[in-house]
Design a protein around this motif. Sequence first.
Motif, short mmCIF file in Angstrom:
data_model
loop_
_atom_site.label_atom_id
_atom_site.label_comp_id
_atom_site.label_asym_id
_atom_site.label_seq_id
_atom_site.Cartn_x
_atom_site.Cartn_y
_atom_site.Cartn_z
N PRO A 86 0.73 -1.17 0.04
CA PRO A 86 0.09 -0.06 -0.04
C PRO A 86 0.64 1.20 -0.10
N ALA A 87 0.55 2.30 -0.97
CA ALA A 87 1.37 3.52 -0.85
C ALA A 87 0.90 4.21 0.33
N LYS A 88 -0.19 3.92 1.16
CA LYS A 88 -0.57 4.66 2.23
C LYS A 88 -1.72 3.95 2.79
N ALA A 89 -1.85 4.16 4.07
CA ALA A 89 -2.91 3.52 4.85
C ALA A 89 -4.35 4.57 4.96
N SER A 90 -5.03 4.81 4.19
CA SER A 90 -6.12 5.69 4.36
C SER A 90 -7.52 5.43 4.25
N VAL A 91 -7.94 3.74 3.88
CA VAL A 91 -9.05 3.51 3.79
C VAL A 91 -9.72 3.38 5.02
N TRP A 92 -9.14 2.83 6.25
CA TRP A 92 -9.70 3.01 7.52
C TRP A 92 -10.27 4.29 7.91
N GLN A 93 -9.49 5.23 7.94
CA GLN A 93 -9.90 6.73 8.37
C GLN A 93 -10.95 7.10 7.51
N ARG A 94 -10.63 7.01 6.11
CA ARG A 94 -11.85 7.51 5.16
C ARG A 94 -13.29 6.70 5.52
N THR A 95 -13.30 5.40 5.86
CA THR A 95 -14.36 4.81 5.87
C THR A 95 -14.92 5.30 7.32
N THR A 96 -14.37 5.25 8.30
CA THR A 96 -14.77 5.81 9.58
C THR A 96 -15.43 7.28 9.49
N ALA A 132 -7.94 -2.95 5.79
CA ALA A 132 -7.73 -1.80 6.00
C ALA A 132 -7.36 -1.33 7.55
N ALA A 133 -7.85 -1.96 8.47
CA ALA A 133 -7.70 -1.73 9.97
C ALA A 133 -6.17 -1.99 10.35
N LEU A 134 -5.79 -3.31 9.76
CA LEU A 134 -4.56 -3.81 10.02
C LEU A 134 -3.22 -2.72 9.33
N SER A 135 -3.80 -2.14 8.13
CA SER A 135 -2.75 -1.38 7.34
C SER A 135 -2.66 -0.11 8.28
N TYR A 136 -3.73 0.25 8.73
CA TYR A 136 -3.98 1.39 9.47
C TYR A 136 -2.86 1.18 10.83
N ILE A 137 -3.11 0.24 11.58
CA ILE A 137 -2.01 0.11 12.80
C ILE A 137 -0.43 0.01 12.37
N GLY A 142 4.80 2.72 11.99
CA GLY A 142 5.78 2.91 10.96
C GLY A 142 6.18 1.45 10.39
N ARG A 143 5.40 0.47 10.19
CA ARG A 143 5.57 -0.75 9.45
C ARG A 143 4.77 -1.25 8.43
N LEU A 144 4.37 -0.16 7.52
CA LEU A 144 3.42 -0.40 6.44
C LEU A 144 4.17 -1.11 5.56
N GLY A 145 3.37 -2.27 5.04
CA GLY A 145 4.29 -2.94 3.91
C GLY A 145 5.07 -4.12 4.69
N GLN A 146 5.16 -4.34 5.90
CA GLN A 146 6.01 -5.27 6.56
C GLN A 146 5.03 -6.33 7.24
N HIS A 147 5.57 -7.41 7.49
CA HIS A 147 4.98 -8.52 8.19
C HIS A 147 4.60 -7.93 9.64
N PRO A 148 3.21 -8.12 10.09
CA PRO A 148 2.70 -7.70 11.43
C PRO A 148 3.16 -8.22 12.55
N TRP A 153 -1.84 -7.27 15.18
CA TRP A 153 -3.16 -8.07 14.93
C TRP A 153 -4.28 -7.60 16.08
N GLY A 154 -3.63 -7.65 17.50
CA GLY A 154 -4.53 -7.52 18.39
C GLY A 154 -5.23 -6.13 18.44
N LEU A 155 -4.42 -5.00 18.23
CA LEU A 155 -4.83 -3.57 17.96
C LEU A 155 -5.82 -3.51 16.80
N ALA A 156 -5.47 -4.00 15.70
CA ALA A 156 -6.55 -3.98 14.54
C ALA A 156 -7.79 -4.67 14.83
N GLN A 157 -7.81 -5.66 15.57
CA GLN A 157 -8.89 -6.64 15.94
C GLN A 157 -9.61 -5.58 16.93
N VAL A 158 -9.26 -5.00 17.78
CA VAL A 158 -9.97 -3.88 18.51
C VAL A 158 -10.77 -2.81 17.83
#
Length: 223
Positions: A86-96, A132-137, A142-148, A153-158
Amino acid sequence: MPSLKDHHSADTTKLLFVGDSGAGKTGALASLAAAGYKIRILDLDNGVDVLRDLLTCGKYAKDAVANVDYVTITEPMKNVGGKLIPAKASVWQRTTGMLAEWKDGDTNLGPITTWDGKTVLVIDSLTMLSDAALSYILAMNGRLGQHPHQSDWGLAQVLVENLLRMLYDESVKCNVIINCHIKPMGDESGPERYYPNTLGKALPPKVGRYFNTVLLAQSSGRG
């Protein structure tokens, strides 16, 4: 003491619509548009074309397609060392943000808490919203595009569960439909089961508690 007949579920449906890709989840919305409901779709799967085709094929009244508003929200991708991320992580914020105030161009339909029982909010799909939630987290850490990490995972699930809890609340008077793909889960201790396709192993079994109706879409035959 309120009577059970006056429970808000008598007027408002919170529906989880599960099924494999191509099973007809998005297309099924055509019947609601034809019945006069105002359909407002957060299109995270970029797949509303099938709904437009159905509503303009001559099977439904010509004005039914005007009952559908949609906003397509997807993530741009970029190539980093031969790997698409992902070039950026905007889907979660735009959706909410759209849930807080449905504003797109010159259209402003206000927050979903102002919508009534003749309106249907559709999120298509929970699967993409969870990604999108996981990409946002990851972006926040500072780890977008890296292995979570496990904590990611826990923060995105919340985040996802809190959004479901908000839509489930009685303050949301409109109907809600969330489309979701199916996730098989199981281990050696028991048979394989199927749950809504969202993050991890702990969240999928919890998703159903936030809906008063669950439907399974299945396709049969060909063509």
